[in-house]
Write a protein that holds these residues in place. Structure first.
Motif, PDB file in Angstrom:
ATOM      1  N   LEU A 135     -20.297  -0.965 -14.226  1.00 27.54           N
ATOM      2  CA  LEU A 135     -20.772  -2.272 -13.784  1.00 27.54           C
ATOM      3  C   LEU A 135     -19.989  -2.757 -12.564  1.00 27.54           C
ATOM      4  O   LEU A 135     -18.771  -2.657 -12.511  1.00 27.54           O
ATOM      5  N   GLY A 136     -20.705  -3.272 -11.547  1.00 23.18           N
ATOM      6  CA  GLY A 136     -20.058  -3.829 -10.368  1.00 23.18           C
ATOM      7  C   GLY A 136     -19.387  -2.799  -9.473  1.00 23.18           C
ATOM      8  O   GLY A 136     -18.526  -3.142  -8.669  1.00 23.18           O
ATOM      9  N   THR A 176     -28.534  -1.000  -9.661  1.00 21.04           N
ATOM     10  CA  THR A 176     -28.053  -2.372  -9.574  1.00 21.04           C
ATOM     11  C   THR A 176     -27.423  -2.735 -10.922  1.00 21.04           C
ATOM     12  O   THR A 176     -27.642  -2.052 -11.925  1.00 21.04           O
ATOM     13  N   ASP A 177     -26.687  -3.834 -10.948  1.00 22.66           N
ATOM     14  CA  ASP A 177     -26.082  -4.252 -12.213  1.00 22.66           C
ATOM     15  C   ASP A 177     -27.145  -4.582 -13.258  1.00 22.66           C
ATOM     16  O   ASP A 177     -27.010  -4.231 -14.440  1.00 22.66           O
ATOM     17  N   THR A 223     -27.695  -2.619 -16.807  1.00 20.78           N
ATOM     18  CA  THR A 223     -27.735  -3.305 -18.096  1.00 20.78           C
ATOM     19  C   THR A 223     -28.999  -2.962 -18.860  1.00 20.78           C
ATOM     20  O   THR A 223     -28.953  -2.688 -20.072  1.00 20.78           O
TER      21      THR A 223
END
Length: 304
Positions: free
Chosen positions: A49-50, A59-60, A64
């Motif tokens: 993440l990030g 992408t985050d 997810t």
């Protein structure tokens, strides 16, 4: 519509399996065996993440969603195959408490149940598991070093308080002793929290389930549980069995360890020690200092 998730966690031997069985006796909940891997999956999730270096891949939000779909596919695969419809899937592994932040982020609508039990009862259960493991030729990490076990518990109890303070609408804290004393009231409260209909069937913990069948395959090999332990009714007589099974030193050392521990989740337990108890306990404390240099600062903090 996919089912929502209940994640049960806490300290091993605190009653997590009993709660898993109870919620699984509700017809709107599927409760399977321990999955074991959620903390590792969540750790990987946070590592990814990030990460700007990986921006070309995901992408985050996409990450997810991918983790959500993966966990759902693993935990719900058998249900989807059999076209079983439930409101919740309940996953119980004590280590889920360590993965709360990630699970809450991946499953924002999930509910969390955390169980607290008198640390002296947990220590007693650790020792019993260790003895069963020795007899079966296996090994467990608990029941060998009391300071290590107590430090392990203290960290998780602190974490439970933090989680419940920050997420009161998502996290339900229950005490094992309250469940045994008044099971109907506690189970009704759990059902209200989960928006489930309470039924008397949830009290019948002697009922055999899919986990009972799984345990039969490992009978005599698993020091943690067997069918005799798992498939029994809620028994108030087991509430204070630790008072007769633990030796004086272990009882008092555990009480001493939590004496100055300011945590609202433990206020119902009496850890008071008399002056004479403290004097008699000094040799045992000195011995633990020698045996546990890694925990020296924590031990000294209790003395001063």
């Amino acid at each position: 519509m996919n089912p929502n998730f209940i994640f049960i966690g806490g300290i091993p031997r605190s009653g997590t399996s009993l709660i898993q069985k109870i919620v699984g006796l509700n017809e709107d909940v599927y409760a399977g065996p321990e999955f074991d891997h959620l903390p590792s999956i969540v750790k990987l999730y946070f590592q990814m993440l990030g990460n700007e270096r990986q921006a070309e891949f995901y992408t985050d939000n996409g990450l997810t969603n991918s983790f959500r779909k993966f966990i759902e596919s693993v935990l719900a695969e058998k249900l989807f195959e059999k076209q079983i419809k439930v409101k919740y899937i309940s996953e119980k592994t004590p280590e889920n408490i360590l993965a709360f932040k990630g699970l809450e982020k991946i499953f924002p609508n999930a509910k969390f149940l955390i169980i607290i039990r008198d640390p002296r009862a947990v220590i007693n259960s650790f020792q019993n598991v260790s003895l069963r493991a020795k007899r079966s030729g296996t090994s467990v990490k608990f029941g060998k070093n009391i300071i290590k076990d107590l430090s392990f518990m203290r960290y998780r109890i602190d974490l439970a308080e933090q989680i419940s303070n920050e997420n009161p609408d998502k996290c339900f804290i229950l005490h094992y002793e309250d469940l045994l004393k008044d099971p109907e009231s506690v189970i009704s409260s759990i059902c209200t929290f989960l928006d489930l209909k309470y039924t008397k069937n949830m009290l019948k913990t002697e009922t055999k389930t899919n986990i009972s069948n799984l345990m039969e395959r490992f009978q005599g090999k698993d020091p943690w549980y067997n069918n005799e332990i798992y498939d029994r009714h809620i028994d108030l007589r087991s509430l204070n069995s630790w008072t007769n099974q633990l030796d004086w030193k272990t009882k008092k050392l555990t009480a001493w360890f939590f004496l100055k521990f300011k945590n609202r989740l433990l206020v119902q337990y009496d850890f008071n020690l008399s002056t004479m108890d403290k004097v008699r306990l000094l040799p045992a404390i000195c011995l633990e200092v020698i045996k546990n240099p890694r925990y020296l600062k924590k031990i000294i903090a209790h003395v001063t």
